[in-house]
Design an enzyme around this catalytic site. Sequence first.
Site, short mmCIF file in Angstrom:
data_model
loop_
_atom_site.label_atom_id
_atom_site.label_comp_id
_atom_site.label_asym_id
_atom_site.label_seq_id
_atom_site.Cartn_x
_atom_site.Cartn_y
_atom_site.Cartn_z
N SER A 18 41.07 17.14 -7.12
CA SER A 18 40.17 17.79 -6.72
C SER A 18 40.59 19.67 -8.06
O SER A 18 41.70 19.56 -8.43
CB SER A 18 40.34 18.42 -5.15
N ALA A 67 46.51 30.09 -10.31
CA ALA A 67 46.04 30.69 -9.57
C ALA A 67 44.32 31.03 -9.71
O ALA A 67 44.45 32.19 -9.75
CB ALA A 67 46.98 32.10 -9.49
N GLY A 69 42.09 30.31 -7.38
CA GLY A 69 42.05 31.14 -6.05
C GLY A 69 40.77 30.69 -5.24
O GLY A 69 40.06 31.65 -4.80
N CYS A 125 46.68 24.08 -0.22
CA CYS A 125 46.11 25.32 -1.74
C CYS A 125 47.74 26.41 -2.01
O CYS A 125 47.62 26.77 -0.66
CB CYS A 125 44.84 25.81 -1.79
N LYS A 160 45.29 16.06 2.38
CA LYS A 160 45.86 16.47 1.05
C LYS A 160 46.70 17.76 1.32
O LYS A 160 46.76 18.71 1.68
CB LYS A 160 44.98 16.94 -0.10
N GLY A 239 50.70 14.07 -8.63
CA GLY A 239 51.66 15.43 -9.53
C GLY A 239 51.84 14.62 -10.27
O GLY A 239 53.21 14.27 -10.41
O1 RRO Z 1 41.88 26.61 -6.59
C1 RRO Z 1 43.16 27.36 -6.19
O2 RRO Z 1 43.91 28.06 -6.85
C2 RRO Z 1 43.80 25.96 -6.08
C3 RRO Z 1 43.46 24.98 -5.13
BR1 RRO Z 1 42.08 25.38 -4.12
C4 RRO Z 1 43.96 24.15 -4.70
O3 RRO Z 1 44.13 23.39 -4.02
N1 RRO Z 1 45.48 24.19 -5.74
C5 RRO Z 1 45.19 24.71 -6.73
O4 RRO Z 1 46.56 24.32 -7.49
N2 RRO Z 1 44.62 25.42 -6.96
#
Ligand code: RRO
Length: 301
Positions: A18, A67, A69, A125, A160, A239
């Site tokens: 994702s 980040a 976000g 996240c 997740k 990962g």
């Molecule tokens: O958008 C993000 O900062 C983010 C998300 Br939603 C996530 O699930 N994992 C990540 O490393 N960044």
Amino acid sequence: MQINFLGKNLHTPLVLASGVLGNNKAILERVWENGCGLPTMKSIGPAPREGHKNPTVIDLGNGLINAVGLPSPGYLNMEEEWQELSDRVFPITASIYGGSVEEFVQVAAFVSAKGPDFIELNISCPNSDQHGMVFGVNAQSSHDVVAAVKKVIHVPLIAKLTPAAPDIATIAKACEDAGADAICAINTAGPGMVIDIESRSPVLAFKKGGLSGPMIKPIAVRCVYDIFRSVSIPIIGLGGISTGKDAIEIIMAGATLVGIGTAVRYRGITVFDKVNKEISDWLAVHDTSMEEIRGAAHREA
Ligand code: RRO
């Protein structure tokens, strides 16, 4: 390398993680054409959200710190995307997040009706105190959100998880008990921080962020290994997976499907075809199969 996953035939065992390539149909279709069996959309949230200020992603050489976000148009503002995706010829996982169980339920019910093949609950996240891993570091809250969402969706649910949980195997079991159909592990590790010593300040505007890529692969392998011992639902292992050998390693830890994220940046969109070929070649040389090596690291010699 066809594989059946929760009743769906995938043309390969590779998943696009994702958040790597967004929600645009043409791009998701391209990764599928290039050997990805199951593309995952960027996590969809309860309300429009811009994400953090730049810089949001820094390449550390052995992986990334991000980040981003949780930027999202909000689940009510994606009609164009859903319209485009409605006549797709490839399977898709819609990832969702919320700031409360109620928000998760609202987003999940709406998104489920749009026809994705799977829904991924992002409870992991590292980049928001309200929306992210606050759920996935605790067995009770993981159980509560999975159980509530499970009641309102009509497609298999994938939880997740975060390696920041004190015991990821316990969280996975709580998700399975609540009705999760599969576990996806891991989201980015940390959060971590990198400081630029010349400017004396953190390199990310948000200061801290999730770690991905080769530097976190041993954490991912350990997490999948631990989860495999505590649940009987399938695991999507990811990962730091960049090569066929990395994929074989996480399959031996217990993964059924293998996710690729950061490696798309390092090896390009053709990484999926490359990793599929590397897996096939390794299996042929060793005269074995995916089924035979799954969880092999757990067997006594
Ligand atoms: O958008 C993000 O900062 C983010 C998300 Br939603 C996530 O699930 N994992 C990540 O490393 N960044």
